[in-house]
Scaffold this active site. Structure first.
Site, PDB file in Angstrom:
ATOM      1  N   ASP A 259      19.202  21.467  44.486  1.00  0.00           N
ATOM      2  CA  ASP A 259      18.004  21.958  43.082  1.00  0.00           C
ATOM      3  C   ASP A 259      16.948  21.053  43.069  1.00  0.00           C
ATOM      4  O   ASP A 259      16.438  20.813  42.193  1.00  0.00           O
ATOM      5  CB  ASP A 259      19.186  21.392  42.109  1.00  0.00           C
ATOM      6  CG  ASP A 259      18.786  21.990  40.333  1.00  0.00           C
ATOM      7  OD1 ASP A 259      18.510  22.213  40.455  1.00  0.00           O
ATOM      8  OD2 ASP A 259      19.305  21.293  39.783  1.00  0.00           O
ATOM      9  N   ILE A 293      17.951  14.878  32.506  1.00  0.00           N
ATOM     10  CA  ILE A 293      17.615  14.886  34.904  1.00  0.00           C
ATOM     11  C   ILE A 293      17.165  16.354  35.016  1.00  0.00           C
ATOM     12  O   ILE A 293      17.130  17.203  34.551  1.00  0.00           O
ATOM     13  CB  ILE A 293      19.015  14.744  35.023  1.00  0.00           C
ATOM     14  CG1 ILE A 293      19.339  13.664  34.764  1.00  0.00           C
ATOM     15  CG2 ILE A 293      19.092  15.448  36.589  1.00  0.00           C
ATOM     16  CD1 ILE A 293      21.239  13.340  36.202  1.00  0.00           C
TER      17      ILE A 293
END
EC number: 3.5.1.25
Length: 365
Positions: A259, A293
């Site tokens: 990611d 995040i």
């Protein structure tokens, strides 16, 4: 003929021996004494990556995409999907077209749309401005123009039209992934029944589990067809939760993913993700607007080390980093393991699991 010797990590085992490479292909794997303590692993396969080394997959720029893929290649990722974030249709269309030649060339294994068909409640670092419900006509156009380049789409199963979109993607040979979702347990299972086979970064961007409402996490862990993505950076998941999820799903249903955003491998500072400001401090990327995040600064070699550090056996971690995601992409007969006849994609790690050499298609990088 090239010979690579050391401790060879194969599905379920580690053997001392040799890998013989003929051109771009593994010719033979033999057991026997080796003069090296290095580990030899299959090249990593990253299903979920937005960029790295200061370069992005998210803008549709082929030069940026090539540079991002090259950065991750130096960290052992020999097969990578270029992940977009939630975007306007025009950007999705143009990026997909731009990446078709890179897929044909082998730089990329395909494109992954993380959104825009996601939950506002669980959008995380996805830009809420671009979120929308699945549209069959839009999906049809994107699938058609991708010419097989589109490999996976992440969506929230509770949205209007989402189950029909899962069925449409599955019929078209595109992986349907469930993520950034506030779905109930039952809504998640409905998505799996419709054909979804991937859980996007399990736990993150999902309704959390509760003993009276298990939610998507438990539904995905408990669904045999589903591969569960895990971000092993020590930030998205506590090591204990990583170990638990990997054991619950097993290495055949768990995939390490990065990611990663463009800040991977770069200094702390300000970056951009999908038109939103991101601040990176001590490896942690967060949106400047609310502190969510925002992707990671992870590489696959670090993910593997973190998985082993969390108590996952090396052979299982290697399967999670290569064999299992390769199978999900339909590439089991090409990459993801060290077997005769497969493509010679190898990562040589030192005893401390740091990258020493990377081979792709039989050539050292």
């Amino acid at each position: 003929m090239t010979r690579v010797s050391g401790r060879i990590v194969r599905p379920g085992t580690v053997i001392e021996g040799h890998v013989d490479v003929d051109g771009p292909t593994i010719a033979a794997v033999t057991a026997g004494p080796a003069d090296s303590a290095d580990f030899v692993l299959p090249g990593f396969v990253d299903l979920h990556c937005h960029g790295g080394g200061g370069h992005r997959f998210t803008t549709g720029d082929p030069d940026q995409a090539r540079a991002a893929a090259d950065f991750h290649l130096r960290h052992g990722t020999t097969t990578v999907l270029a992940s977009l974030v939630s975007s306007p249709y025009a950007l999705m269309r143009d990026a997909t077209r731009a990446y078709v030649p890179l897929v044909s060339e082998g730089v990329l294994a395909g494109v992954h749309y993380e959104g825009p068909y996601l939950s506002h409640t669980r959008c995380g670092a996805q830009n809420p401005e671009f979120l929308r419900d699945p549209a069959p006509d839009e999906l049809t156009e994107l699938i058609d123009l991708s010419a097989g380049t589109l490999r996976m789409v992440t969506l929230a199963p509770e949205l209007p039209g989402a189950l029909a979109a899962v069925e449409q993607l599955t019929r078209s040979g595109v992986l349907a992934a469930l993520g950034h979702t506030d779905a109930t347990y039952e809504q998640t299972l409905a998505g799996v029944a419709a054909g979804a086979t991937v859980g996007t970064h399990l736990f993150n961007g999902m309704r959390p589990p509760h003993h009276r409402e298990p939610g998507p996490v438990i539904a995905l862990l408990d669904s045999a067809p589903v591969l569960c993505e895990l971000i092993a950076d020590g930030i998205h998941l506590h090591p204990g939760m990583l170990r638990f999820a990997a054991r619950a799903a097993g290495p055949d249903r768990s995939a390490l993913v990065t990611d990663a955003m463009d800040a991977a491998g770069m200094p702390d500072g300000r970056y951009d993700l999908g038109g939103q400001g991101v601040e990176v401090t001590d490896r942690v990327a967060r949106l400047t607007r609310d502190g969510s995040i925002a992707g990671s600064t992870l590489t696959m070699d670090a993910a593997l080390r973190n998985a082993v550090g969390a108590g996952i056996p090396l052979e299982d971690a290697a399967a999670m980093a290569a064999t299992t995601p390769a199978r999900a992409l339909g590439l089991r007969g090409q990459v993801g393991a060290i077997e005769a006849g497969l493509r010679a994609d190898l990562v040589v790690l030192g005893p401390d699991l740091s990258v020493k050499r990377v081979m792709r298609r039989g050539a050292w990088i």
